[in-house]
Design a protein around this motif. Structure first.
Motif, PDB file in Angstrom:
ATOM      1  N   ILE A  10       0.862  -1.111   0.064  1.00 39.90           N
ATOM      2  CA  ILE A  10      -0.162   0.022   0.065  1.00 39.90           C
ATOM      3  C   ILE A  10       0.863   1.145   0.029  1.00 39.90           C
ATOM      4  CG2 ILE A  10      -1.881   1.221   1.255  1.00 39.90           C
ATOM      5  CD1 ILE A  10      -2.763  -1.407   2.608  1.00 39.90           C
ATOM      6  N   VAL A  11       0.845   1.911  -0.995  1.00 36.23           N
ATOM      7  CA  VAL A  11       1.799   3.073  -1.257  1.00 36.23           C
ATOM      8  C   VAL A  11       1.026   4.433  -1.230  1.00 36.23           C
ATOM      9  CG1 VAL A  11       3.557   1.613  -2.686  1.00 36.23           C
ATOM     10  CG2 VAL A  11       1.449   2.746  -3.785  1.00 36.23           C
ATOM     11  N   GLN A  12       0.026   4.443  -1.222  1.00 38.36           N
ATOM     12  CA  GLN A  12      -0.681   5.950  -1.046  1.00 38.36           C
ATOM     13  C   GLN A  12      -2.031   5.546  -0.655  1.00 38.36           C
ATOM     14  OE1 GLN A  12      -0.208   7.362  -5.083  1.00 38.36           O
ATOM     15  NE2 GLN A  12      -2.468   7.727  -5.020  1.00 38.36           N
ATOM     16  N   THR A  13      -2.788   6.575  -0.218  1.00 42.48           N
ATOM     17  CA  THR A  13      -4.414   6.485   0.253  1.00 42.48           C
ATOM     18  C   THR A  13      -4.975   6.292  -1.007  1.00 42.48           C
ATOM     19  OG1 THR A  13      -4.313   9.042   0.408  1.00 42.48           O
ATOM     20  CG2 THR A  13      -3.803   7.943   2.356  1.00 42.48           C
ATOM     21  N   ALA A  14      -6.179   5.945  -0.782  1.00 39.24           N
ATOM     22  CA  ALA A  14      -7.240   5.449  -1.605  1.00 39.24           C
ATOM     23  C   ALA A  14      -8.255   6.717  -1.621  1.00 39.24           C
ATOM     24  CB  ALA A  14      -7.821   4.161  -1.944  1.00 39.24           C
ATOM     25  N   GLY A  15      -9.077   6.783  -2.578  1.00 41.50           N
ATOM     26  CA  GLY A  15     -10.149   7.709  -2.605  1.00 41.50           C
ATOM     27  C   GLY A  15     -11.551   7.211  -2.154  1.00 41.50           C
ATOM     28  N   TYR A  16     -11.586   5.984  -1.420  1.00 39.10           N
ATOM     29  CA  TYR A  16     -13.002   5.815  -0.951  1.00 39.10           C
ATOM     30  C   TYR A  16     -13.549   6.488  -0.054  1.00 39.10           C
ATOM     31  CZ  TYR A  16     -10.497   1.249  -2.298  1.00 39.10           C
ATOM     32  OH  TYR A  16      -9.600   0.412  -3.213  1.00 39.10           O
ATOM     33  N   CYS A  17     -14.988   6.563  -0.174  1.00 36.37           N
ATOM     34  CA  CYS A  17     -15.653   7.063   0.910  1.00 36.37           C
ATOM     35  C   CYS A  17     -15.586   6.720   2.246  1.00 36.37           C
ATOM     36  CB  CYS A  17     -17.069   7.032   0.463  1.00 36.37           C
ATOM     37  SG  CYS A  17     -17.601   7.586  -0.996  1.00 36.37           S
ATOM     38  N   GLY A  18     -15.782   7.582   3.055  1.00 33.45           N
ATOM     39  CA  GLY A  18     -15.667   7.205   4.536  1.00 33.45           C
ATOM     40  C   GLY A  18     -16.688   6.095   5.077  1.00 33.45           C
ATOM     41  N   GLY A  19     -16.006   5.202   5.696  1.00 34.08           N
ATOM     42  CA  GLY A  19     -16.724   4.096   6.176  1.00 34.08           C
ATOM     43  C   GLY A  19     -16.954   2.954   4.995  1.00 34.08           C
ATOM     44  N   CYS A  20     -16.506   3.287   3.904  1.00 37.32           N
ATOM     45  CA  CYS A  20     -16.581   2.157   2.770  1.00 37.32           C
ATOM     46  C   CYS A  20     -15.837   0.975   3.103  1.00 37.32           C
ATOM     47  CB  CYS A  20     -16.173   2.704   1.538  1.00 37.32           C
ATOM     48  SG  CYS A  20     -15.897   1.642  -0.004  1.00 37.32           S
ATOM     49  N   GLY A  21     -16.167  -0.151   2.777  1.00 41.03           N
ATOM     50  CA  GLY A  21     -15.391  -1.409   2.961  1.00 41.03           C
ATOM     51  C   GLY A  21     -14.339  -1.840   2.096  1.00 41.03           C
ATOM     52  N   HIS A  22     -14.259  -1.259   0.774  1.00 40.06           N
ATOM     53  CA  HIS A  22     -13.041  -1.476  -0.164  1.00 40.06           C
ATOM     54  C   HIS A  22     -11.995  -1.316   0.382  1.00 40.06           C
ATOM     55  CE1 HIS A  22     -15.299  -2.120  -4.126  1.00 40.06           C
ATOM     56  NE2 HIS A  22     -16.236  -1.516  -3.683  1.00 40.06           N
ATOM     57  N   GLY A  23     -11.669  -0.277   1.272  1.00 39.31           N
ATOM     58  CA  GLY A  23     -10.475  -0.241   1.946  1.00 39.31           C
ATOM     59  C   GLY A  23      -9.967  -1.326   2.825  1.00 39.31           C
ATOM     60  N   ILE A  24     -10.881  -1.980   3.537  1.00 36.87           N
ATOM     61  CA  ILE A  24     -10.555  -2.920   4.232  1.00 36.87           C
ATOM     62  C   ILE A  24     -10.250  -4.259   3.524  1.00 36.87           C
ATOM     63  CG2 ILE A  24     -11.467  -4.775   6.160  1.00 36.87           C
ATOM     64  CD1 ILE A  24     -13.428  -2.524   6.819  1.00 36.87           C
ATOM     65  N   ILE A  25     -11.107  -4.445   2.362  1.00 36.36           N
ATOM     66  CA  ILE A  25     -10.646  -5.556   1.700  1.00 36.36           C
ATOM     67  C   ILE A  25      -9.322  -5.423   0.768  1.00 36.36           C
ATOM     68  CG2 ILE A  25     -11.348  -6.459  -0.639  1.00 36.36           C
ATOM     69  CD1 ILE A  25     -14.400  -5.609   0.186  1.00 36.36           C
ATOM     70  N   GLN A  26      -8.840  -4.141   0.524  1.00 39.11           N
ATOM     71  CA  GLN A  26      -7.822  -3.649  -0.123  1.00 39.11           C
ATOM     72  C   GLN A  26      -6.346  -4.019   0.569  1.00 39.11           C
ATOM     73  OE1 GLN A  26      -7.103   0.142  -2.382  1.00 39.11           O
ATOM     74  NE2 GLN A  26      -6.043   0.614  -0.537  1.00 39.11           N
ATOM     75  N   ARG A  27      -6.768  -3.788   2.010  1.00 37.44           N
ATOM     76  CA  ARG A  27      -5.641  -4.020   2.890  1.00 37.44           C
ATOM     77  C   ARG A  27      -5.420  -5.814   3.028  1.00 37.44           C
ATOM     78  NH1 ARG A  27      -2.938  -1.705   7.929  1.00 37.44           N
ATOM     79  NH2 ARG A  27      -1.784  -3.649   8.918  1.00 37.44           N
ATOM     80  N   LEU A  28      -6.661  -6.587   3.208  1.00 39.37           N
ATOM     81  CA  LEU A  28      -6.602  -7.893   3.328  1.00 39.37           C
ATOM     82  C   LEU A  28      -5.903  -8.405   1.976  1.00 39.37           C
ATOM     83  CD1 LEU A  28      -9.862  -8.643   4.780  1.00 39.37           C
ATOM     84  CD2 LEU A  28      -7.762  -8.375   5.847  1.00 39.37           C
ATOM     85  N   ILE A  29      -6.093  -7.903   0.798  1.00 38.41           N
ATOM     86  CA  ILE A  29      -5.321  -8.506  -0.280  1.00 38.41           C
ATOM     87  C   ILE A  29      -3.686  -8.207  -0.199  1.00 38.41           C
ATOM     88  CG2 ILE A  29      -5.127  -7.748  -2.860  1.00 38.41           C
ATOM     89  CD1 ILE A  29      -8.036  -7.267  -2.917  1.00 38.41           C
ATOM     90  N   ALA A  30      -3.602  -6.974   0.351  1.00 42.78           N
ATOM     91  CA  ALA A  30      -2.128  -6.678   0.289  1.00 42.78           C
ATOM     92  C   ALA A  30      -1.346  -7.584   1.388  1.00 42.78           C
ATOM     93  CB  ALA A  30      -1.881  -5.244   0.736  1.00 42.78           C
ATOM     94  N   GLU A  31      -2.052  -7.782   2.584  1.00 41.00           N
ATOM     95  CA  GLU A  31      -1.431  -8.536   3.452  1.00 41.00           C
ATOM     96  C   GLU A  31      -1.088  -9.982   2.984  1.00 41.00           C
ATOM     97  OE1 GLU A  31      -3.688  -8.508   7.047  1.00 41.00           O
ATOM     98  OE2 GLU A  31      -3.335  -6.219   7.734  1.00 41.00           O
ATOM     99  N   SER A  32      -2.316 -10.614   2.521  1.00 39.79           N
ATOM    100  CA  SER A  32      -2.299 -12.018   1.875  1.00 39.79           C
ATOM    101  C   SER A  32      -1.101 -12.237   1.075  1.00 39.79           C
ATOM    102  CB  SER A  32      -3.878 -12.429   1.221  1.00 39.79           C
ATOM    103  OG  SER A  32      -4.469 -12.112   2.432  1.00 39.79           O
ATOM    104  N   VAL A  33      -1.104 -11.082  -0.147  1.00 33.22           N
ATOM    105  CA  VAL A  33      -0.238 -11.160  -1.251  1.00 33.22           C
ATOM    106  C   VAL A  33       1.260 -11.346  -0.639  1.00 33.22           C
ATOM    107  CG1 VAL A  33       0.853 -10.182  -3.049  1.00 33.22           C
ATOM    108  CG2 VAL A  33      -1.682 -10.648  -3.034  1.00 33.22           C
ATOM    109  N   GLU A  34       1.533 -10.469   0.280  1.00 35.06           N
ATOM    110  CA  GLU A  34       2.802 -10.231   0.867  1.00 35.06           C
ATOM    111  C   GLU A  34       3.245 -11.463   1.776  1.00 35.06           C
ATOM    112  OE1 GLU A  34       3.351  -6.610   2.922  1.00 35.06           O
ATOM    113  OE2 GLU A  34       2.830  -5.400   1.305  1.00 35.06           O
ATOM    114  N   GLU A  35       2.374 -12.090   2.639  1.00 34.56           N
ATOM    115  CA  GLU A  35       2.559 -12.958   3.253  1.00 34.56           C
ATOM    116  C   GLU A  35       2.767 -14.373   2.667  1.00 34.56           C
ATOM    117  OE1 GLU A  35      -0.840 -13.402   6.005  1.00 34.56           O
ATOM    118  OE2 GLU A  35      -0.538 -11.439   6.769  1.00 34.56           O
ATOM    119  N   LEU A  36       2.296 -14.696   1.306  1.00 30.91           N
ATOM    120  CA  LEU A  36       2.665 -15.439   0.384  1.00 30.91           C
ATOM    121  C   LEU A  36       3.780 -15.288  -0.472  1.00 30.91           C
ATOM    122  CD1 LEU A  36      -1.039 -16.361  -0.506  1.00 30.91           C
ATOM    123  CD2 LEU A  36       0.394 -17.879   1.007  1.00 30.91           C
ATOM    124  N   GLY A  37       4.339 -13.978  -0.491  1.00 29.41           N
ATOM    125  CA  GLY A  37       5.620 -13.814  -1.096  1.00 29.41           C
ATOM    126  C   GLY A  37       5.088 -13.657  -2.611  1.00 29.41           C
TER     127      GLY A  37
END
Length: 246
Positions: A10-37
């Motif tokens: 995650i290299v910069q902030t995204a433009g999601y509206c406040g309270g949107c779930g997309h940001g949570i999902i985006q973080r889970l994607i990033a965490e999973s990809v990094e943990e799997l190398g």
């Protein structure tokens, strides 16, 4: 502690509206990809809609497909880059309405991609119109101002129940309304990437997610709606796991 540090992807902030779930999902994607190398070989396919913001926020190769055609674009990429980790991050309007045929045929062909479909019950980016697949009966949208009338539009339908009849690798539904469900959702997303890494077939993870802006609710109210209403129609859990638990 795992999960406490911001993922490097995650290299910069995204433009999601406040309270949107997309940001949570985006973080889970990033965490999973990094943990799997597998960050270096990850390619994101997003819709011309809310998930488009992730192209700026995540340090992955990525492309925005035509509206509703994410599954087809991801299929094409996987065919020419079979060793890449190709995933879709798109909404229910894209994947279950405009692109329902593309999603179903990617599943029918058991294409080894990972689809992450955000079920927020509306077309988000275009102003909050009714989504035939996921808008709940009676729900207000800008195109159902008196509430969804199922006599006119039909009832919402469970796409994962449909895909369950196909010979696919993995199908699950998670939610983001509390920490327990977020942890469970991460397991599903990571499983979808593991399946691809291990040369298995089609994986789809649906996410019950809030859209406070278009639902005309506070973020807290939107999360409560998912828990109290949406999850009763679209239950969370694993629908298909061809490989079984490890």
């Amino acid at each position: 502690m795992a999960g406490m540090k911001k993922p490097e992807s995650i290299v910069q902030t995204a433009g999601y509206c406040g309270g949107c779930g997309h940001g949570i999902i985006q973080r889970l994607i990033a965490e999973s990809v990094e943990e799997l190398g597998i960050a270096e070989k990850t390619i994101a396919v997003v819709d011309i809609a809310c998930a488009y913001w992730s192209l700026d926020a995540l340090n992955f190769d990525g492309i925005a497909g035509p509206h509703g055609r994410c599954a087809s674009v991801a299929t094409g990429i996987k065919k020419v880059r079979p060793d890449a980790n190709v995933y879709v991050h798109a909404g229910d309007g894209c994947s279950y309405v405009i692109g329902l045929a593309e999603t179903c045929f990617a599943a029918a062909r058991d294409i080894p991609i990972t689809m992450i479909v955000v079920n927020n019950g509306i077309f988000g980016m275009t102003g909050g119109q009714l989504c035939l697949a996921t808008t709940l009966e009676g729900d207000w949208t800008v195109s159902s101002v008196k509430g969804r009338n199922v006599e006119d539009t039909g009832k919402p339908f469970d796409v994962l129940q449909m895909l369950k009849s196909m010979d696919i690798e993995f199908a699950a539904r998670g939610a983001v309304y509390d920490a327990k469900h977020i942890r469970e959702l991460k397991k599903y997303i990571k499983k979808g990437f593991e399946n691809q890494r291990d040369k298995k077939g089609f994986s789809i993870i649906e996410v019950l997610s809030p859209c406070p802006t278009n639902w005309k609710m506070t973020p807290v109210q939107a999360m409560e709606k998912i828990k109290d209403e949406t999850e009763k129609i679209f239950p969370t859990g694993v629908f298909v796991d061809r490989g079984g638990a490890k």
